[in-house]
Design an enzyme around this catalytic site. Sequence first.
Site, PDB file in Angstrom:
ATOM      1  N   GLU A 212      64.364  74.142 -26.580  1.00  0.00           N
ATOM      2  CA  GLU A 212      63.355  73.032 -26.371  1.00  0.00           C
ATOM      3  C   GLU A 212      61.805  73.276 -26.114  1.00  0.00           C
ATOM      4  O   GLU A 212      61.203  72.562 -25.974  1.00  0.00           O
ATOM      5  CB  GLU A 212      64.056  72.907 -24.442  1.00  0.00           C
ATOM      6  CG  GLU A 212      65.067  72.698 -24.162  1.00  0.00           C
ATOM      7  CD  GLU A 212      64.824  70.832 -24.879  1.00  0.00           C
ATOM      8  OE1 GLU A 212      64.882  70.046 -23.556  1.00  0.00           O
ATOM      9  OE2 GLU A 212      65.484  70.327 -25.770  1.00  0.00           O
TER      10      GLU A 212
ATOM     11  N   THR B 270      57.825  63.747 -25.273  1.00  0.00           N
ATOM     12  CA  THR B 270      57.843  64.283 -24.415  1.00  0.00           C
ATOM     13  C   THR B 270      56.764  64.966 -23.669  1.00  0.00           C
ATOM     14  O   THR B 270      56.864  64.907 -22.417  1.00  0.00           O
ATOM     15  CB  THR B 270      58.888  65.539 -24.564  1.00  0.00           C
ATOM     16  OG1 THR B 270      60.394  65.288 -25.191  1.00  0.00           O
ATOM     17  CG2 THR B 270      59.488  66.554 -23.033  1.00  0.00           C
TER      18      THR B 270
END
Length: 292
Positions: free
Chosen positions: A120, A168
């Site tokens: 991530e 994001t």
Amino acid sequence: MQTVRAPATSANLGSGFDVFGVALDRPADVVRVEKADRTTIEMTGVGSQYIPEDPEKNVVGAVAEALDAPAHIQIDKGVRPSSGLGSSAASSAAAAVALNALYDRGRSREELVPIAAEGEAVVSGEAHADNVAPALLGGFTVARGDAVTSVDASIPLVACLPEIAVSTRDARGVVPDSASMEDIVHTVGSAATLAVGMCRDDPELVGVGMDERVVTPARAALITGYDAVREAALDAGAAGVTVSGAGPSILAPCRESDRRHVAAAMVDAFADAGVESRAYQTRVSGGATLYE
């Protein structure tokens, strides 16, 4: 060869920013791994043309390095990148489970959470566990520091994905640096309600518990048509509505009998705003599956 299917996920759930997450029964990524002298990556599926195959720039490359498990890795994307449905987490979790099995590393699912979170970090710059935890463990998860708690749950949901992209990094950039004490207390109450709802498999409590006044409004402003879609979902029977992860997907818990109506209402509302979308009639479900 080892093959793993890892589910889409939804993080935050409104009141649980950077802490709460759920696994969804659809869509999902499928990852296949074979031992090799060095890691190589092959991408197929939805949005794969936008994902680098260079292991240093792909989430699964970081996972392979963390496990010291070089492999040829094939990723069939079912979860669109920049969807707010844990696209990178699905690949990271699937690769972690597959490589752990391929090299017989003996790590538990809980021990794989921080390893998958390293993947991530390639996308968001930080190793967050709120998506990889449910992708690995399934159900409803609470990620707090180095500890993860998971609860089996089966809440009907609609996840509506518009044909727009919200990165994001951009979504994190709009999050306020501070909040009033009133808003903090409200968020704590909502988060507690949501957690009880998950434990009881009660979509009404989960929907009420999604209400939050700090992060969600800031991120909702990045999603064309959000307010209209929210109202349409609630009118069709949704128990609550929030931004899924960083967006642009919008998540709505509901009763099983209302799920089709909620899905149609959300798609129609996006269409009225000039945005094409797709609604997944899904539910909170299990985590990554290893096919022996």
